[in-house]
Design an enzyme around this catalytic site. Sequence first.
Site, PDB file in Angstrom:
ATOM      1  N   TYR A  64       0.818  -1.210   0.000  1.00  0.00           N
ATOM      2  CA  TYR A  64       0.000   0.000   0.000  1.00  0.00           C
ATOM      3  C   TYR A  64       0.861   1.274   0.000  1.00  0.00           C
ATOM      4  O   TYR A  64       0.349   2.361   0.243  1.00  0.00           O
ATOM      5  CB  TYR A  64      -0.946   0.003   1.206  1.00  0.00           C
ATOM      6  N   TYR A 112     -11.393  -0.985  -0.308  1.00  0.00           N
ATOM      7  CA  TYR A 112     -11.451  -0.644   1.126  1.00  0.00           C
ATOM      8  C   TYR A 112     -10.190   0.080   1.589  1.00  0.00           C
ATOM      9  O   TYR A 112     -10.173   0.664   2.673  1.00  0.00           O
ATOM     10  CB  TYR A 112     -11.690  -1.905   1.969  1.00  0.00           C
ATOM     11  N   ARG A 113      -9.165   0.078   0.771  1.00  0.00           N
ATOM     12  CA  ARG A 113      -7.856   0.601   1.183  1.00  0.00           C
ATOM     13  C   ARG A 113      -7.002   0.603  -0.072  1.00  0.00           C
ATOM     14  O   ARG A 113      -7.230  -0.214  -0.967  1.00  0.00           O
ATOM     15  CB  ARG A 113      -7.278  -0.377   2.207  1.00  0.00           C
ATOM     16  N   ASP A 157      -1.843 -11.397   8.243  1.00  0.00           N
ATOM     17  CA  ASP A 157      -1.022 -12.484   7.691  1.00  0.00           C
ATOM     18  C   ASP A 157       0.424 -12.443   8.174  1.00  0.00           C
ATOM     19  O   ASP A 157       1.057 -13.480   8.300  1.00  0.00           O
ATOM     20  CB  ASP A 157      -1.035 -12.416   6.162  1.00  0.00           C
TER      21      ASP A 157
END
Length: 560
Positions: free
Chosen positions: A108, A503-504, A170
Amino acid sequence: PCQPLMFKPLVLPPKSTNGEFNKFIQEVIELVSTENVEVITSKDQIVDGSYMNPRHTHDPHHIMEQEYFLASAIVAPRSVADVQAIVRLANTISFPLWPISIGRNSGYGGAAPRVSGSIVMDMGKNLNKVLEVNEEGAYCLVEPGVTFHDLHDYLIANNLRDKLWMDVPDLGGGSVLGNATERGVGYTPYGDHWMMHCGMEVVLPNGELLRTGMGALPDPRRPETMGLRPEDQPWNKTAHLFPYGFGPYIDGLFSQSNMGIVTKIGMWLMPNPGGYQSYLITLPKDDDLKQAVDIIRPLRLNMALQNVPTIRHILLDAAVLGSKASYSSKTEPLSDEDLDKIAEQLNLGRWNFYGALYGPERIRNALWETIKEAFSVIPGVKFYFPEETAENSILRVRDKTMQGIPTYDELKWIDWVPNGAHLFFSPIAKVAGEDAMLQYAITKRRCQEAGLDFIGTFTVGMREMHHIVCIVFNRKDLEQKKKVQWLIRTLIDDCAANGWGEYRTHLAVMDQIMGTYNWNNSSFLKFNEAIKNAIDPNGIIAPGKSGVWPRKYSQLGWKL
Ligand code: ADP
């Protein structure tokens, strides 16, 4: 008297001079001392590093040029008071600050700022304490630098792990606070991290300190009379038990946002459920996804599925266990036949459903019967417990993750291709077979058009799925990087055309995604901009984060 050092950063904050930058940095050095300030003056400092050894200069998984998003300096405050002082200083010259907690933020954008030349505020380096674990209330209070791994270690060291479980994503190296503010997910019943946060402490863009929810109610012992600074004062006793407090609920303003710098967060922990069993259900065919998702919806809604389970595509599991070259000599995307062969070799399905049962044996058995019966209508499904799988199986890794034990095994899928790097594309989907199939078909086709394998997973929330498409690419292959940019931009538009939003996201496409959330003349964005301009008139906190730009920048053509 010795001359102060003059720094010449590779990139300055927008519209500023080297003199202004140096004046700012000298004052910051006086505040936090030299070991907590790094100015980026040489290309030698821009190394991609690794997950285990992250750098905070730029995005190690760069999809543009390596230094497209570059910090001018990295500054690590030693206290909340330091954060407030730096914020006030930045206001005097309108310097952009980009807060990070740990700075991994893998896929991200890493620690990189949206606006090159920003000062990266490394909140995690010194502010890294577990301030409290409350057994009776089953919550913790942490600072930005506490990783999932750290929190787990803390529970063990204090003999609390048999009483309280935590939730992990994760990988165990991220910040508990940073992940919650970004609305990240994990895989236990407490997998929605934002849902499980309770009480935040935030430095506002004007330097003021705020506590949200019940935290706004002072402790009746009147700690200010004990000579304690606000940040050191005890919290209200219900601050981490009831999230909403009174009046407008403003926590959301400090999530995926640029409205403040979060300095503490309360997180709920899960009482040890008194028993645990992870399992795997393999689904042999590509379009079994459809039926499986329709089976999952009612089970998840009525909480027969107690945790956040995942439906993983075969290549995600395969990539954890080996590189593409270890399975095939192809460089182009693998075919259905190739995937069937890999599935057979690994004793897995085309899709693999990982879940867990929580509670005493009688409860687990009842739930397991229900789940098994529901899935058994799919021809060829198989059911496994960890001990029935290979030593190195993914289920054995998920077995840890779904009980909140941090691991690093899933790092390996990044090495599917040489010089592996990754970008996440993360649309939300209904828990409905038809929606899942359509979203999968569209994303798979676009991945293949870009010359890449589809690697993905559906993470099942209470009423929706986070579909996480893992775009794995070779960071040294410039052509491939261009295709990756094309891919994510095209996917965002494809999905918006189908009523799906993300969502992101990565820094590079925050503007594009915010542009898709445009209902009724973009009233959502306009409201965010109005708040931003009101509370941060100089536009110093994370300009451009999530596509929200302060007025000062909107004329400069920053949007990507
Ligand atoms: P990770 O936990 O993956 O290492 P980071 O610490 O990089 O994640 O945080 C991810 C993002 O969350 C940052 O880029 C920033 O936008 C936001 N963020 C992280 N910490 C804070 C904070 N203390 N205050 C405000 N925003 C934050």
